[in-house]
Design an enzyme around this catalytic site. Structure first.
Site, short mmCIF file in Angstrom:
data_model
loop_
_atom_site.label_atom_id
_atom_site.label_comp_id
_atom_site.label_asym_id
_atom_site.label_seq_id
_atom_site.Cartn_x
_atom_site.Cartn_y
_atom_site.Cartn_z
N ASP A 45 0.88 -1.16 0.00
CA ASP A 45 0.00 0.00 0.00
C ASP A 45 0.92 1.21 0.00
O ASP A 45 1.53 1.54 1.02
CB ASP A 45 -0.87 -0.04 1.27
N GLU A 77 -7.25 0.53 -4.17
CA GLU A 77 -7.18 0.43 -2.71
C GLU A 77 -8.48 -0.11 -2.10
O GLU A 77 -8.44 -1.04 -1.28
CB GLU A 77 -6.82 1.79 -2.11
N LYS A 95 2.93 11.27 -3.76
CA LYS A 95 1.87 10.58 -4.50
C LYS A 95 0.96 11.58 -5.23
O LYS A 95 0.36 11.27 -6.25
CB LYS A 95 1.06 9.75 -3.51
N ASP A 136 -12.25 5.72 3.61
CA ASP A 136 -10.80 5.73 3.80
C ASP A 136 -10.32 7.13 4.15
O ASP A 136 -10.23 8.00 3.29
CB ASP A 136 -10.15 5.22 2.50
#
Ligand code: AMP
Length: 625
Positions: A8, A169, A70, A191
């Site tokens: 992850d 994800e 990211k 999330d």
């Protein structure tokens, strides 16, 4: 020995997990922590730090500490200009307009920074496992586009990893809970991580996970909660001592660490103590910060942040067309979902449903990725293969159309076949063009490969039976073969990784197909009609040949004229009405000529006509190149 893992690769933290002893579990890093900050630092003295060590000196080295990379991976500078202004390091465009990270005159691609994080994770895990880590499944947010996914894959390559697959994800989270195995369910994945918030609504079951909708806020996460505490502590301290700690980088770094620690503690206790001895000094000597923080105060300070998650949840549910009652399961992902106020809100939004959080929310995505890695490596056998063909697969047929053989979203492994025929008389070979996509026109889809089947026995068009078989194995590898049922001649190709198309690309293709549905349907109608006209003209021609002199002259003349007109209409792509009208007339003429045969010529319909009219066998014809 080499090992496949799940990673992850998060905005703030990353986690690596491996399939071991019949289950997927997180592998701690060299510092003994189960999560690794996604931070890389280039220090003044040329050192390169990754993870906790990098994070710890962040505020003291603002230009040389790269966090949240990211956000820049696979992006053009113009897309992220605003984001670039919000980080402490320099983000600049390169000659091609791509976002690059600049540290002391050195330029780095964001994927190079991600690669350093991946490398640390893989190296540390390899040491723990006693095996080199060489292959990985890496997760990305469901909304990542093609460029972002490709860049993530490249980061893996730069790190020396073979990226087995990039998966979403939320999909990984559902896998970790084994939800793919049960009956069909609607799953909401909430999330809330360190810097980003994502909500996804999934359709899960029978080994398939489909992302139905996603929404979120790319600038909402645990860091915002930390900042609220920092501000509160600093303001209180300033009231008492007249010093703004936020102006002193050293003090600010310590404040942030203390704030995060306090926040984490307040998830399980109702009050906590913040202690920062010697945090600063003035003329009177050193100063210490000692403060009690109540959970209720923390909730007041952050109430608006918690509220901000509501909009995206509602948005995702409405996009997926589900109400609170339709949600069967809720999965909490990301460390910040441990905040009690966040959990309370999620319960409220999903009709009081108790969320799933037995798998650690920080780890659930990596665990799911490791399960997927295990499946792909054949180590996990009791898990159904979580995959579907993201797009339809088929072949090009006469008139430049796409004829689907495997429909989109078919669960793999899958095997489908269909029988086709030739488009012209005595055609010795057919070109098989393997296509992927949702569009009616072959040229609007992706060509996965092509091959030729030769050795077809000379026969009138429509007569040979060519069976085309699509066989997709559990790894998404597509085998296409074509076989002439008469001669047994066979030819085929293997296409690997085609089922691995990136979700963004898949989505783009599906959306495009939807947008063009009306015009595509029109096109298909036209091509079908032209094919029908061409076929009618062909049958009339053959009939005339068979009848020879016994065809009544006036009928022959009219038939020949119609055939010429028909051929012209096909060549000119005449309007649909005209094509249909001519087809009708030709069919009438053909009926007349059939009758003529029973009276004036012995015999009857030919095998060719029978075959051409047999819809069960011949669905379409290959275009002859
Ligand atoms: P992630 O990126 O998913 O690992 O989430 C990291 C964020 O979760 C950070 O902001 C952490 O401070 C936060 N976090 C981790 N554990 C807790 C906890 N027990 N309570 C509140 N926040 C937490």
């Amino acid at each position: 020995m080499a090992r496949a893992v799940g990673i992850d690769l998060g905005t703030t933290n990353s986690v690596i997990a491996a399939w071991e002893g019949g289950e997927a579990s997180v592998v701690p890093n060299a510092e003994g922590a189960r999560t690794t900050p996604s931070v890389v630092a280039f220090t003044e003295n040329g050192e390169r730090l990754v993870g906790q060590l990098a994070r710890r000196q962040a505020i003291l080295n603002p230009k040389g500490t790269i966090y949240s990379v990211k956000r820049f991976v696979g992006r053009r500078f113009e897309e992220v200009e605003e984001e670039a202004g919000q980080v402490t390091y320099d983000v600049v465009p390169d000659a091609n307009g791509l976002a690059r990270i600049k540290v002391r005159d050195k330029m780095y691609a964001p994927e190079e920074i991600s690669a350093l994080i991946l490398r640390k994770l893989a190296d540390d895990a390899g040491r723990q496992l006693g095996e080199r880590v060489t292959e990985a499944v890496i997760t990305v947010p469901a909304y990542f586009n093609d460029a972002q996914r490709t860049a993530t894959r490249d980061a893996g390559k730069i790190a020396g990893l073979e990226v087995l697959r990039i998966i979403n994800e939320p999909t990984a989270a559902a896998l970790a809970y084994g939800m793919d195995k049960g009956q069909h369910e609607t799953v909401l994945v909430f999330d809330l991580g360190g810097g980003t918030f994502d909500v996804s609504v999934l359709d899960v079951g029978d080994g398939v996970v489909e992302v139905r909708a996603t929404a979120g806020d790319t600038h909402l996460g645990g860091d915002d909660f930390d900042r609220r505490i920092v501000d509160h502590l600093a303001e209180e301290f300033q009231k008492e001592n007249g010093i703004d700690l936020r102006k002193d980088p050293q003090a600010l770094q310590r404040l942030y660490e203390a704030a995060e620690k306090a926040k984490v503690e307040l998830s399980s206790v109702s009050q906590t103590q913040v202690n920062l001895p010697f945090v600063t000094a003035d003329a009177n000597g050193p100063k210490h910060l000692t403060m009690t923080l109540m959970r209720s105060k923390f909730e007041q300070l952050t109430a608006d942040l918690v509220e901000r998650t509501m909009g995206p949840v509602r948005q995702a549910m409405s996009d997926a067309k589900v109400g609170a009652d339709d949600v069967d399961e809720v999965i909490l992902v990301g460390g910040s979902t441990r905040i009690p106020a966040v959990q309370a809100l999620v319960r409220r939004l999903t009709g009081g449903k108790e969320p799933n959080m037995t798998v650690n929310p920080d780890e659930v995505v990596a665990v799911g990725a490791a399960i997927q890695a295990g499946v792909l490596k054949g180590e996990v056998s009791d898990v159904l293969l979580l995959d579907v063909t993201p797009l339809s697969l088929g072949v090009e047929t006469q008139g430049g159309l796409m004829t689907k053989i495997v429909e989109r979203n078919s669960t793999i492994p899958v095997r489908r076949s269909e029988v086709f025929s030739t488009a012209t008389d005595n055609q010795p070979a057919v070109d098989v063009v393997v296509l992927q996509g949702e569009r009616e026109r072959a040229a609007d889809n992706r060509v996965l490969g092509r091959f030729q089947l030769t050795g077809i026995r000379p026969a009138p068009r429509g007569e040979p039976q060519i069976e085309v078989v699509f066989d997709i194995d559990a790894n998404g590898i597509v085998n296409v073969t074509a076989r002439d049922k008469d001669t047994g001649a066979e030819q085929g190709i293997t296409i690997s990784e085609s089922a691995n198309l990136d979700t963004a690309e898949v989505e783009r293709m599906v959306t495009e197909a939807e947008r063009n549905r009306a015009s595509d349907q029109q096109l298909r109608q036209e091509v079908d009609a032209r094919n029908q006209l061409d076929s009618a003209a062909y049958q009339v021609e053959r009939r005339l040949e068979e009848l020879g002199d016994s065809a009544p002259p006036h009928e022959r003349a009219r038939a020949e004229m119609l055939v010429t007109e028909a051929r012209q209409a096909v060549a000119d792509q005449a309007p649909l009405d005209r094509v249909r009208e001519l087809t009708g007339e030709l069919q009438q003429v053909l009926a007349g000529l059939q009758a003529a045969s029973t009276t004036s010529a012995a015999g009857g319909a030919t095998a060719g006509d029978e075959a051409a009219g047999d819809d069960d066998v011949i669905d379409a014809e290959f275009d002859r190149k």
